[in-house]
Design a protein around this motif. Structure first.
Motif, PDB file in Angstrom:
ATOM      1  N   LEU A   4       0.830  -1.204   0.000  1.00 57.06           N
ATOM      2  CA  LEU A   4       0.000   0.000   0.000  1.00 57.06           C
ATOM      3  C   LEU A   4       0.867   1.258   0.000  1.00 57.06           C
ATOM      4  O   LEU A   4       0.637   2.185  -0.784  1.00 57.06           O
ATOM      5  CB  LEU A   4      -0.950  -0.012   1.207  1.00 57.06           C
ATOM      6  N   SER A   5       1.890   1.281   0.858  1.00 54.01           N
ATOM      7  CA  SER A   5       2.763   2.462   0.906  1.00 54.01           C
ATOM      8  C   SER A   5       3.444   2.698  -0.439  1.00 54.01           C
ATOM      9  O   SER A   5       3.584   3.840  -0.874  1.00 54.01           O
ATOM     10  CB  SER A   5       3.852   2.300   1.967  1.00 54.01           C
ATOM     11  N   GLN A   6       3.844   1.611  -1.082  1.00 51.80           N
ATOM     12  CA  GLN A   6       4.487   1.764  -2.388  1.00 51.80           C
ATOM     13  C   GLN A   6       3.527   2.342  -3.413  1.00 51.80           C
ATOM     14  O   GLN A   6       3.889   3.219  -4.197  1.00 51.80           O
ATOM     15  CB  GLN A   6       4.964   0.403  -2.899  1.00 51.80           C
ATOM     16  N   GLU A   7       2.303   1.829  -3.404  1.00 49.69           N
ATOM     17  CA  GLU A   7       1.314   2.324  -4.363  1.00 49.69           C
ATOM     18  C   GLU A   7       0.992   3.792  -4.103  1.00 49.69           C
ATOM     19  O   GLU A   7       0.873   4.589  -5.026  1.00 49.69           O
ATOM     20  CB  GLU A   7       0.035   1.481  -4.304  1.00 49.69           C
ATOM     21  N   VAL A   8       0.860   4.137  -2.835  1.00 44.40           N
ATOM     22  CA  VAL A   8       0.555   5.529  -2.494  1.00 44.40           C
ATOM     23  C   VAL A   8       1.706   6.436  -2.933  1.00 44.40           C
ATOM     24  O   VAL A   8       1.497   7.496  -3.523  1.00 44.40           O
ATOM     25  CB  VAL A   8       0.267   5.677  -0.981  1.00 44.40           C
ATOM     26  N   ALA A   9       2.917   5.988  -2.695  1.00 41.91           N
ATOM     27  CA  ALA A   9       4.095   6.805  -3.026  1.00 41.91           C
ATOM     28  C   ALA A   9       4.194   7.071  -4.528  1.00 41.91           C
ATOM     29  O   ALA A   9       4.792   8.052  -4.956  1.00 41.91           O
ATOM     30  CB  ALA A   9       5.365   6.112  -2.524  1.00 41.91           C
ATOM     31  N   LYS A  10       3.604   6.214  -5.318  1.00 46.64           N
ATOM     32  CA  LYS A  10       3.645   6.364  -6.778  1.00 46.64           C
ATOM     33  C   LYS A  10       2.684   7.422  -7.296  1.00 46.64           C
ATOM     34  O   LYS A  10       2.815   7.867  -8.429  1.00 46.64           O
ATOM     35  CB  LYS A  10       3.202   5.032  -7.407  1.00 46.64           C
ATOM     36  N   ARG A  11       1.667   7.729  -6.508  1.00 46.79           N
ATOM     37  CA  ARG A  11       0.568   8.501  -7.077  1.00 46.79           C
ATOM     38  C   ARG A  11       0.720  10.013  -6.974  1.00 46.79           C
ATOM     39  O   ARG A  11       1.204  10.532  -5.974  1.00 46.79           O
ATOM     40  CB  ARG A  11      -0.749   8.056  -6.442  1.00 46.79           C
ATOM     41  N   ARG A  12       0.266  10.681  -8.050  1.00 45.68           N
ATOM     42  CA  ARG A  12       0.189  12.147  -8.062  1.00 45.68           C
ATOM     43  C   ARG A  12      -1.186  12.500  -8.625  1.00 45.68           C
ATOM     44  O   ARG A  12      -1.479  12.148  -9.757  1.00 45.68           O
ATOM     45  CB  ARG A  12       1.249  12.762  -8.981  1.00 45.68           C
ATOM     46  N   THR A  13      -1.983  13.183  -7.846  1.00 47.26           N
ATOM     47  CA  THR A  13      -3.343  13.495  -8.280  1.00 47.26           C
ATOM     48  C   THR A  13      -3.491  15.009  -8.391  1.00 47.26           C
ATOM     49  O   THR A  13      -3.319  15.716  -7.403  1.00 47.26           O
ATOM     50  CB  THR A  13      -4.368  12.897  -7.296  1.00 47.26           C
ATOM     51  N   PHE A  14      -3.759  15.480  -9.598  1.00 45.30           N
ATOM     52  CA  PHE A  14      -3.798  16.932  -9.789  1.00 45.30           C
ATOM     53  C   PHE A  14      -4.908  17.354 -10.743  1.00 45.30           C
ATOM     54  O   PHE A  14      -5.532  16.528 -11.411  1.00 45.30           O
ATOM     55  CB  PHE A  14      -2.436  17.462 -10.255  1.00 45.30           C
ATOM     56  N   ALA A  15      -5.162  18.658 -10.767  1.00 46.38           N
ATOM     57  CA  ALA A  15      -6.146  19.242 -11.682  1.00 46.38           C
ATOM     58  C   ALA A  15      -5.524  20.484 -12.302  1.00 46.38           C
ATOM     59  O   ALA A  15      -4.537  21.020 -11.795  1.00 46.38           O
ATOM     60  CB  ALA A  15      -7.422  19.618 -10.927  1.00 46.38           C
ATOM     61  N   ILE A  16      -6.119  20.916 -13.386  1.00 47.59           N
ATOM     62  CA  ILE A  16      -5.630  22.122 -14.055  1.00 47.59           C
ATOM     63  C   ILE A  16      -6.583  23.270 -13.773  1.00 47.59           C
ATOM     64  O   ILE A  16      -7.804  23.106 -13.905  1.00 47.59           O
ATOM     65  CB  ILE A  16      -5.516  21.895 -15.578  1.00 47.59           C
ATOM     66  N   ILE A  17      -6.040  24.408 -13.362  1.00 40.43           N
ATOM     67  CA  ILE A  17      -6.886  25.584 -13.195  1.00 40.43           C
ATOM     68  C   ILE A  17      -6.437  26.646 -14.193  1.00 40.43           C
ATOM     69  O   ILE A  17      -5.239  26.838 -14.417  1.00 40.43           O
ATOM     70  CB  ILE A  17      -6.846  26.150 -11.757  1.00 40.43           C
ATOM     71  N   SER A  18      -7.408  27.306 -14.793  1.00 40.30           N
ATOM     72  CA  SER A  18      -7.067  28.343 -15.762  1.00 40.30           C
ATOM     73  C   SER A  18      -8.301  29.132 -16.136  1.00 40.30           C
ATOM     74  O   SER A  18      -9.418  28.731 -15.826  1.00 40.30           O
ATOM     75  CB  SER A  18      -6.489  27.715 -17.026  1.00 40.30           C
ATOM     76  N   HIS A  19      -8.076  30.225 -16.811  1.00 39.05           N
ATOM     77  CA  HIS A  19      -9.165  31.003 -17.392  1.00 39.05           C
ATOM     78  C   HIS A  19      -9.560  30.319 -18.701  1.00 39.05           C
ATOM     79  O   HIS A  19      -8.691  29.762 -19.370  1.00 39.05           O
ATOM     80  CB  HIS A  19      -8.661  32.424 -17.649  1.00 39.05           C
ATOM     81  N   PRO A  20     -10.851  30.369 -19.074  1.00 42.06           N
ATOM     82  CA  PRO A  20     -11.226  29.758 -20.349  1.00 42.06           C
ATOM     83  C   PRO A  20     -10.346  30.248 -21.505  1.00 42.06           C
ATOM     84  O   PRO A  20      -9.992  31.430 -21.549  1.00 42.06           O
ATOM     85  CB  PRO A  20     -12.669  30.239 -20.543  1.00 42.06           C
ATOM     86  N   ASP A  21      -9.968  29.323 -22.351  1.00 42.90           N
ATOM     87  CA  ASP A  21      -9.160  29.588 -23.551  1.00 42.90           C
ATOM     88  C   ASP A  21      -7.665  29.714 -23.301  1.00 42.90           C
ATOM     89  O   ASP A  21      -6.904  29.963 -24.223  1.00 42.90           O
ATOM     90  CB  ASP A  21      -9.633  30.845 -24.317  1.00 42.90           C
ATOM     91  N   ALA A  22      -7.246  29.548 -22.071  1.00 47.62           N
ATOM     92  CA  ALA A  22      -5.805  29.629 -21.808  1.00 47.62           C
ATOM     93  C   ALA A  22      -5.077  28.409 -22.367  1.00 47.62           C
ATOM     94  O   ALA A  22      -3.875  28.458 -22.636  1.00 47.62           O
ATOM     95  CB  ALA A  22      -5.546  29.760 -20.305  1.00 47.62           C
ATOM     96  N   GLY A  23      -5.825  27.301 -22.542  1.00 52.69           N
ATOM     97  CA  GLY A  23      -5.199  26.122 -23.149  1.00 52.69           C
ATOM     98  C   GLY A  23      -5.287  24.857 -22.311  1.00 52.69           C
ATOM     99  O   GLY A  23      -4.546  23.909 -22.545  1.00 52.69           O
ATOM    100  N   LYS A  24      -6.206  24.835 -21.367  1.00 51.42           N
ATOM    101  CA  LYS A  24      -6.312  23.675 -20.479  1.00 51.42           C
ATOM    102  C   LYS A  24      -6.581  22.380 -21.258  1.00 51.42           C
ATOM    103  O   LYS A  24      -5.930  21.364 -21.016  1.00 51.42           O
ATOM    104  CB  LYS A  24      -7.438  23.902 -19.470  1.00 51.42           C
ATOM    105  N   THR A  25      -7.524  22.431 -22.178  1.00 46.62           N
ATOM    106  CA  THR A  25      -7.872  21.222 -22.922  1.00 46.62           C
ATOM    107  C   THR A  25      -6.684  20.758 -23.767  1.00 46.62           C
ATOM    108  O   THR A  25      -6.380  19.568 -23.841  1.00 46.62           O
ATOM    109  CB  THR A  25      -9.086  21.493 -23.831  1.00 46.62           C
ATOM    110  N   THR A  26      -6.021  21.696 -24.386  1.00 51.94           N
ATOM    111  CA  THR A  26      -4.867  21.343 -25.217  1.00 51.94           C
ATOM    112  C   THR A  26      -3.762  20.725 -24.367  1.00 51.94           C
ATOM    113  O   THR A  26      -3.160  19.721 -24.751  1.00 51.94           O
ATOM    114  CB  THR A  26      -4.344  22.603 -25.950  1.00 51.94           C
TER     115      THR A  26
END
Ligand code: GDP
Length: 526
Positions: A4-26
């Motif tokens: 479990l510790s190994q699996e947890v250490a592997k993970r990175r969970t993130f999101a993108i924040i931006s103004h519309p059209d800045a390029g988040k989808t791209t």
């Protein structure tokens, strides 16, 4: 280390924040490309090629060319497993965005380098501040004429109150964009245009002083050397601790469309961004490496698959692991439930999950028993905190075309409000149903879904409401009096919580002054 510790250490969970059209989808597409999840990244929203980006699911979103849904993508990168939670960029769906930010451990802020810090980014940064989420920054669109990079960093520091540590530095811009200098690796990575859809070999020149650099970019080389000296003197150095505290952001430059620089950012993400973090409950703090499973629902989504009119409850796993067929306690209803066919999200394709670990997201089929903010545990009675509803800013009265379907309408609205699609207020003094939204598009979605899922046709009428606040008071007698004297302005929301609906801001201010013991809340916890 345990599994479990190994699996947890592997993970990175993130999101993108931006103004519309800045390029988040791209950027999302390029990130997936690097994750080898898609061979050739789909062009954004099919505007050009008719190919839809994988994160776009709903029909409406295709029609309107905006993201209505939040989706989850998992991919391997640099020996780690990255979970990217897509957030709807359109401001009409900001509530979903806010709640998604409670389910990540770090954020990537994308800025259009021609425009600088825009209004929506400011708002979203305020939300990340609630939990001091670490922020990485990508200055996008360097293939266009942009603002001066030093000025851009200054603006981020001034407006967003976060120190900037440049990790890469751009060489030229627009037609003269030559690439970036990586300050930590001391190497120049050269840009070639027209390579947006593939991962290519990049030409790398080791060392700022290399004569090879003068050969490659001519007079840009000596300018770069001067500029880097200046930048090093004037900006912050990267500091891991300050980054983790949300006080400093590593800054990368590039072009998402040209597929340049996104990989440098990803390298930074897997190296520096936090592994799955502990979360607070009303009882205690839960650590990711605890054996017992726990998680919370941050998003409920309908219609992802038009073949199945199912609803998916997105659960952020906070501790332990999920495996198919396991049982968990549904704390709010006090029952054990079996997770028989949860979904995971490998690069936008829904798959049956065999296993998932703290930091991952799973999707549970929801047949009406799961609400936003619900907690699942290994048996412990505790509830994760900090998953808010936000006071709506737009209000309409909703009315049926066929008055015989009143029950249906009320049921539909309450379910949609449990999902967070919209908020509903029922004034105490009459039978009106008031729909409150953070963005105007939510109104259309609600009417469309009422029709397709609840078979009721409803229309809106304007109503004189400017804002709403949830009200509480530690003194029941005073709360009663408040309700009695403000009959015209009190209402119950979809979850039967008391709210004050104000025709004007002035009215709200007066009520607040008049009733100092009553608390008026802009957010409500689920
Ligand atoms: P979102 O609204 O933040 O998801 O932004 P999109 O990814 O949809 O991008 C908005 C527009 O900017 C689209 O037309 C993209 O093709 C364009 N775009 C995105 N990244 C770049 C870039 O690096 N350079 C240029 N020139 N255009 C870009």
């Amino acid at each position: 280390m345990s599994n479990l510790s190994q699996e947890v250490a592997k993970r990175r969970t993130f999101a993108i924040i931006s103004h519309p059209d800045a390029g988040k989808t791209t950027i999302t597409e390029k990130v997936l490309l690097f994750g080898q999840a898609l061979q050739k990244a789909g062009t954004v929203k099919g505007k050009k090629s008719g190919q839809h980006a994988k994160s776009d699911w709903m029909e409406m979103e295709k029609e309107r060319g905006i993201s209505v849904t939040t989706s989850v993508m998992q991919f391997p990168y640099g020996g780690k497993l990255v979970n990217l939670l897509d957030t709807p960029g359109h401001e009409d769906f900001s509530e979903d965005t806010y709640r998604t930010l409670t389910a990540v451990d770090s954020c990537l802020m994308v800025i259009d380098s021609a425009k600088g810090v825009e209004e929506r980014t400011i708002k979203l940064m305020e939300v990340t501040r609630l939990r001091d989420t670490p922020i990485l920054t990508f200055m996008n669109k360097l293939d266009r004429d942009t603002r001066d990079p030093i000025e851009l960093m200054d603006e981020v520091e001034d407006v967003l109150k976060i120190a900037c540590a440049p990790i890469t530095w751009p060489i030229g811009m627009g037609k003269g964009f030559k690439g970036v200098y990586h300050l930590l690796r001391d190497e120049v990575i050269l840009y070639q245009s027209g390579q947006g859809h593939t991962i290519q070999e990049k030409r790398i020149i080791k060392g700022l002083d290399s004569p090879e650099l003068d050969e490659a970019i001519g007079s840009y080389a000596s300018d770069l050397r001067d500029e880097i000296e200046l930048v090093k003197g004037a900006s912050h150095e990267f500091d891991q601790e300050a980054f983790l505290a949300g006080e400093l952001t590593p800054v990368f430059f590039g072009t998402a469309l040209g597929n340049f620089g996104v990989d440098h950012m990803l390298d930074g993400l897997v190296e520096w961004a936090p592994t799955p973090q502990p979360r607070e409950t009303d009882q205690r703090v839960v650590q990711p490496t605890e054996d017992g499973f726990s998680g919370f629902v941050f998003k409920i989504q309908a219609n992802m698959d038009p073949q199945h009119r199912d609803r998916i409850a997105f659960v952020r796993i906070v501790s332990g692991s999920y495996n198919q067929g396991m049982k968990a306690r549904h704390v709010r209803i006090g029952k054990d439930v079996r997770f028989s066919d949860a979904l995971t999200f490998m690069a936008g394709d829904r798959e049956h999950a065999e296993e998932a670990f703290a930091g991952d997201i799973i999707g549970l089929h929801n047949h009406g028993t799961i609400q936003l903010g619900d907690t699942f545990t290994a048996g412990e009675d505790m509830k994760f905190t900090g998953i808010p509803n936000f006071a709506p800013e737009l209000f309409r009265r909703i009315r049926l075309k066929d008055p015989l379907k009143a029950k249906q309408l009320q049921k539909g609205l309450i379910q949609l409000s449990e999902e967070g699609a919209v908020q509903v207020f029922r004034p105490m003094r009459n039978n009106d149903l008031i729909v409150g939204a953070v963005g105007v598009l939510q109104f259309d979605v609600v009417v469309a879904r009422l029709k397709s899922e609840y078979k009721v046709e409803a229309i809106y009428e304007p109503i004189n409401v400017a804002t709403a606040r949830w009200v509480t008071c530690s003194d029941d007698r005073k709360l009663d009096e408040f309700q009695r004297k403000n009959q015209d302005n009190v209402a119950l929301d979809g979850a039967d919580r008391l709210a004050y609906i104000a025709p004007t801001m002035v009215n709200l201010n007066l009520a607040q002054e008049r009733y100092p013991d009553v608390e008026f809340h802009k957010t409500r916890e689920h």
